[in-house]
Design an enzyme around this catalytic site. Structure first.
Site, PDB file in Angstrom:
ATOM      1  CG  HIS A 130      20.902  13.168  25.001  1.00 41.00           C
ATOM      2  ND1 HIS A 130      19.852  12.359  24.637  1.00 41.00           N
ATOM      3  CD2 HIS A 130      21.698  13.236  23.902  1.00 41.00           C
ATOM      4  CE1 HIS A 130      20.014  11.932  23.396  1.00 41.00           C
ATOM      5  NE2 HIS A 130      21.118  12.451  22.908  1.00 41.00           N
ATOM      6  N   GLY A 132      25.100  12.344  27.050  1.00 43.61           N
ATOM      7  CA  GLY A 132      25.181  12.511  25.591  1.00 43.61           C
ATOM      8  C   GLY A 132      25.690  13.854  25.127  1.00 43.61           C
ATOM      9  CG  ASP A 181      19.655  14.764  17.645  1.00 39.37           C
ATOM     10  OD1 ASP A 181      20.406  15.751  17.705  1.00 39.37           O
ATOM     11  OD2 ASP A 181      20.054  13.579  17.785  1.00 39.37           O
ATOM     12  CG  ASP A 235      22.736  13.520  15.499  1.00 38.52           C
ATOM     13  OD1 ASP A 235      23.055  13.355  16.687  1.00 38.52           O
ATOM     14  OD2 ASP A 235      21.574  13.822  15.143  1.00 38.52           O
ATOM     15  CE1 TYR A 241      26.547  13.968  17.082  1.00 35.97           C
ATOM     16  CE2 TYR A 241      28.266  15.336  18.061  1.00 35.97           C
ATOM     17  CZ  TYR A 241      27.010  14.762  18.120  1.00 35.97           C
ATOM     18  OH  TYR A 241      26.204  14.991  19.217  1.00 35.97           O
TER      19      TYR A 241
END
Ligand code: NHB
Ligand code: ZN
Length: 379
Positions: A145, A153, A180, A269, A308
């Site tokens: 990002h 981000g 992603d 993620d 995460y």
């Protein structure tokens, strides 16, 4: 003597390069949004004994010249300035101007983190340039990002853009693939007007979902028209739909664009169990996508990104590392420093949840048709 040298050279070029140093891990561990993730990923890879099948190469910091090949000087100077002040409150307004706010928290050592993680990607790219390897991995990279003049981000310096600029020193046509959960906007924006770098991003696209870009209509501009590919997806997609869609689209990209080198961002993620609670992928689905790319036998730069659920991210990237080295690894998590984080099953598998899949067959057919129609416009 000569024969031996070529054998050694050949052997070296077979090995996967793995960018690692204690310092790199120690710095990346400090990132507030993914605390200790770098250590968990490296420790699991080491516990599975995979480092012995790879050539471990130490990173260096990206130089100012390398960083300024993409980023604006004033942004980088500011990043450096606030990274060494713990009283950064007084820079509050300027910080917001550079995107350094809620979603890109200020923290000490930020500049060093950004230059180390991007230096790691640049060193990986250099190994591919020197043809001392076919595959180079940097799990501390993939910060897609970051924009030329601001953070976004959780991304501060766009290591992917810097790695691609390094590869451009030798290769003419570079393919960037972004797996992603989020749209790879920073990389797309950097190369949207050129036909030399084709960016292909598969991501969740929903009103209000970060970063909000990456629609089907987003196809590049000027000479770059049709060299930007976006595959907008909805919540709940599983391996069984994601993997074939990715492989069919990449197959068409290979036929038309004929890339000489591949950069693949493997953000985790989108895995089931991630706090982003969006896609329903597993490490096997991402693994099949990477495997498909590696079968092309082109120089390939493999990078990390989001992720995460820290143990699932480590599971996934250890699995991808094993896949890249051609080694099988047992499903039992080996004992190591972070073993306790893998309970209660203590196994490699990430299982899909039973969340509703909003991607109807009709929707996926529409997206696929539109994307293939655009790619076929590449001469
Ligand atoms: C800053 N944002 C991000 C965070 C991560 C990414 C990412 O991983 N991109 O690849 C992108 C944007 S954000 O505003 O959407 C969020 C901040 C915190 C988020 C969060 C944190 C934990 C669980 C769910 N969501 S999303
Ligand atoms: Zn993401």
């Amino acid at each position: 003597e000569k024969h031996l040298d070529t054998v050694v050279q050949k052997n070296k070029s077979q090995k996967v390069v793995y960018i690692y140093s204690k310092e790199l891990i120690q710095i990346c561990d400090q990132m507030q949004k993914i605390p200790c993730r770098a250590s968990m990923v490296h420790s699991l890879i080491e516990a599975y004994g995979l480092t012995r099948y790879m050539r471990v190469v130490e990173p260096r910091e990206a130089t100012e010249r390398e960083v300024n090949a993409f980023h604006d000087l004033d942004y980088i100077e500011f990043l450096k300035k606030i990274s060494n002040h713990d009283d950064s409150e007084k820079f509050e307004d300027e910080a917001t101007h550079y995107g350094l706010s809620y979603d890109c928290p200020l923290q000490l050592g930020l500049h060093k983190y950004a230059t180390m993680s991007s230096g790691a990607t640049i060193v990986a790219a250099e190994c591919l340039l020197q043809e001392t390897c076919k595959v180079a991995i940097n799990w501390c990279g993939g910060w897609h990002h970051a924009a030329k003049d601001h953070a976004s981000g959780f991304c501060y310096i766009n290591d992917i853009v810097l790695g691609i600029l390094k590869l451009k020193e030798k290769y003419d046509r570079i393919l960037y693939v972004d797996l992603d959960l989020h749209h790879g906007d920073g990389v797309e924006d950097a190369f949207s007007a050129t036909s030399k770098v084709m960016t292909v991003s598969f991501h969740k696209y929903l009103t209000g979902f970060f970063p909000g870009t990456g629609s089907l209509e987003d196809i590049g501009i000027g000479k770059g028209q049709y060299y930007t590919v976006n595959v907008p997806l909805l919540d709940g997609i599983k391996d069984t739909e994601f993997t074939p869609l990715v492989c069919r689209i990449l197959n068409k990209v290979k036929e038309t664009f004929r890339p000489e080198v591949v950069v693949c961002q493997c953000g985790a993620d989108g895995l089931a169990g991630d706090p982003m609670e969006s896609f329903n992928l597993t490490h096997k689905g991402l693994g099949k996508c990477l495997y498909f790319l590696l079968q092309w036998n082109l120089p390939t730069l493999v990078l990390g990104g989001g992720g995460y659920n820290l143990s699932n991210t480590a599971r996934c990237w250890a699995f991808l590392t094993a896949l890249a080295t051609g080694k099988q690894i047992p499903t039992e998590i080996p004992d190591h420093k972070y073993f306790i984080e893998y309970g209660p099953d203590y196994e490699l598998e990430v299982y899909p949840g039973n969340r509703k899949n909003h991607n109807t067959a009709h929707y996926l057919r529409q997206v696929y048709g539109a994307v293939l129609n655009n790619i076929s416009k590449i001469c």
